[in-house]
Design an enzyme around this catalytic site. Structure first.
Site, PDB file in Angstrom:
ATOM      1  NE  ARG A  46      -2.980   0.330   3.305  1.00  0.00           N
ATOM      2  CZ  ARG A  46      -2.476   0.903   4.403  1.00  0.00           C
ATOM      3  NH1 ARG A  46      -2.126   2.181   4.385  1.00  0.00           N
ATOM      4  NH2 ARG A  46      -2.302   0.206   5.514  1.00  0.00           N
ATOM      5  CE1 TYR A  98     -16.146  12.571 -16.683  1.00  0.00           C
ATOM      6  CE2 TYR A  98     -15.545  12.432 -14.379  1.00  0.00           C
ATOM      7  CZ  TYR A  98     -15.982  11.829 -15.537  1.00  0.00           C
ATOM      8  OH  TYR A  98     -16.249  10.481 -15.542  1.00  0.00           O
ATOM      9  CG  ASP A 168      -9.590  16.929 -15.418  1.00  0.00           C
ATOM     10  OD1 ASP A 168      -8.952  16.315 -16.300  1.00  0.00           O
ATOM     11  OD2 ASP A 168     -10.594  16.450 -14.854  1.00  0.00           O
ATOM     12  CE  LYS A 193     -12.575   8.906 -19.181  1.00  0.00           C
ATOM     13  NZ  LYS A 193     -12.749  10.204 -18.548  1.00  0.00           N
TER      14      LYS A 193
END
Ligand SMILES: *Cc1c(COP(=O)(O)O)cnc(C)c1O
Length: 368
Positions: A46, A98, A168, A193
């Site tokens: 982790r 978004y 972004d 994407k």
């Protein structure tokens, strides 16, 4: 080196006789780590993983700042909100961002006492709301409206007032636009994407020039526990090598499609930052090196849009964008964006443009 060369080598280790070009994914929860744990690079997965580090190294080289990889774009977005914003702080967010970024801000953050100030990307409207803010969030080109703002100018204005800036950068990828070079403190993106482009994984990342800011983001990942799987990260790194190749083809196809659509009587409006007559072009041309794979356009009605999509043979009707397969959707089938019923978000893939234009031509012809 140019970006198209750099993507093929980014994060790839120096050549070692008999070893693979890129080390495969390391599947582990615990690593051999006897004695003082601070003397061992990997202890518990982790905290750290060699497959993440390879990919983060690649992202760092291309972004021009240190990077932290997340299991989705939203996990990356949330890490910046979570590390920076406290009750009483103000977040300036695009009203056309978004959708899910707005959902987090207007839901969770607002409920916890963060002031959320919305203004449109177009016309640099966020500029008027910087006073007293903590974080300016930009998204350019915005998804799905493809509005563009002047990142350098907004970042300078924000910094003059002590406001941090995040961009972004999902739609253009860091090959299309480099937010850190344009003055932003954070570049954040969904790697789901165009960056990875094969529609086979979900991933995101944050990059920053200031290592203190970034170490808070890394600690957030370690402590909140939203960590990416090594397989996805390795697949993303493998896909990164062809980013320039894919993006060049996709953006050329997108521009040709935008030109084609802008001459068709069935199409009410076309948006593509690469179109010289587009309202976003004059800013885009100064800050982007590729205009991205997404073209947005509007047909007369929901029925026309549905018919068009049903009659396309080569275009997958699907959400998401940026993949090597051309895809499109009638965006208003989801709620949240201020768009008309006939609005289509179209993502140009890597197919031969002659086949794509022929398919669009025959599908549009069925509308009249
Ligand atoms: C898809 C997307 C996100 C979220 O990314 P996920 O990988 O789906 O979590 C954030 N911002 C933009 C602009 C996006 O298109």
């Amino acid at each position: 080196m140019y970006d198209a060369t750099r993507v093929t080598r980014a994060g790839v280790p120096e050549a070692v006789q008999g070893e693979a070009f890129l080390q495969g994914p390391v599947f582990a929860s615990a690593f051999h780590a006897a004695g003082d744990p601070s003397a061992v690079p990997y202890t518990y997965a982790r905290f750290n993983n060699p497959t993440w580090n390879q990919f983060e190294q690649a992202l760092s080289e291309l972004e021009g700042g240190e990077a932290v990889v997340f299991p989705s774009g939203m996990a990356a977005v949330a890490s910046i909100f979570g590390t920076l914003l406290r009750p009483g702080d103000t977040l300036v967010l695009p009203s056309d961002s978004y959708y899910t970024s707005r959902v987090i801000a207007q839901g969770y953050l607002a409920e916890m006492g963060v002031r959320v100030q919305l203004a449109s990307t177009r016309g640099n409207a966020q500029l008027a709301h910087l006073e007293g803010a903590k974080l300016l969030w930009l998204e350019s080109p915005s998804n799905p409206g493809l509005e563009v703002c002047d990142i350098r100018m907004l970042a300078e204005a924000a910094h003059a007032q002590g406001v941090l800036v995040a961009v972004d950068n999902t739609t253009p990828t860091m090959l299309g636009q480099k937010p850190l070079e344009l003055g932003a403190d954070f570049s954040v993106a969904s790697a789901t994407k165009a960056l990875t482009g094969h529609s086979d994984l979900v991933l995101g990342y944050v990059a920053a020039k200031d290592s203190t800011l970034l170490s808070k983001v890394r600690a957030w990942r370690t402590q909140q526990g939203a960590i990416p799987g090594p397989m996805e990260v390795w697949m993303a790194h493998r896909s990164l090598g062809t980013l320039a190749l894919r993006l060049e083809r996709q953006c050329n196809n997108a521009l040709a499609i935008a030109h084609f659509l802008s001459r068709r009587p069935e199409v009410l409006e076309v948006r593509y930052p690469g179109l010289p007559e587009d309202p976003a072009h004059s800013i885009a041309v100064r800050q982007m090196s590729y205009y991205g794979p997404v073209v947005s356009f509007t047909l007369a009605s929901r029925e026309q849009a549905e018919k068009f999509l049903a009659n396309c043979k080569l275009v997958y009707e699907a959400t998401s964008f940026g993949g090597l397969h051309t895809s499109a959707e009638r965006r208003a089938r989801w709620s949240g964006d201020i768009i008309s019923e006939g609005f289509i978000r179209f993502s140009a893939g890597c197919e031969d443009i002659r086949d794509l234009l022929a398919d669009l031509e025959q599908a549009l012809a069925t509308l009249s």
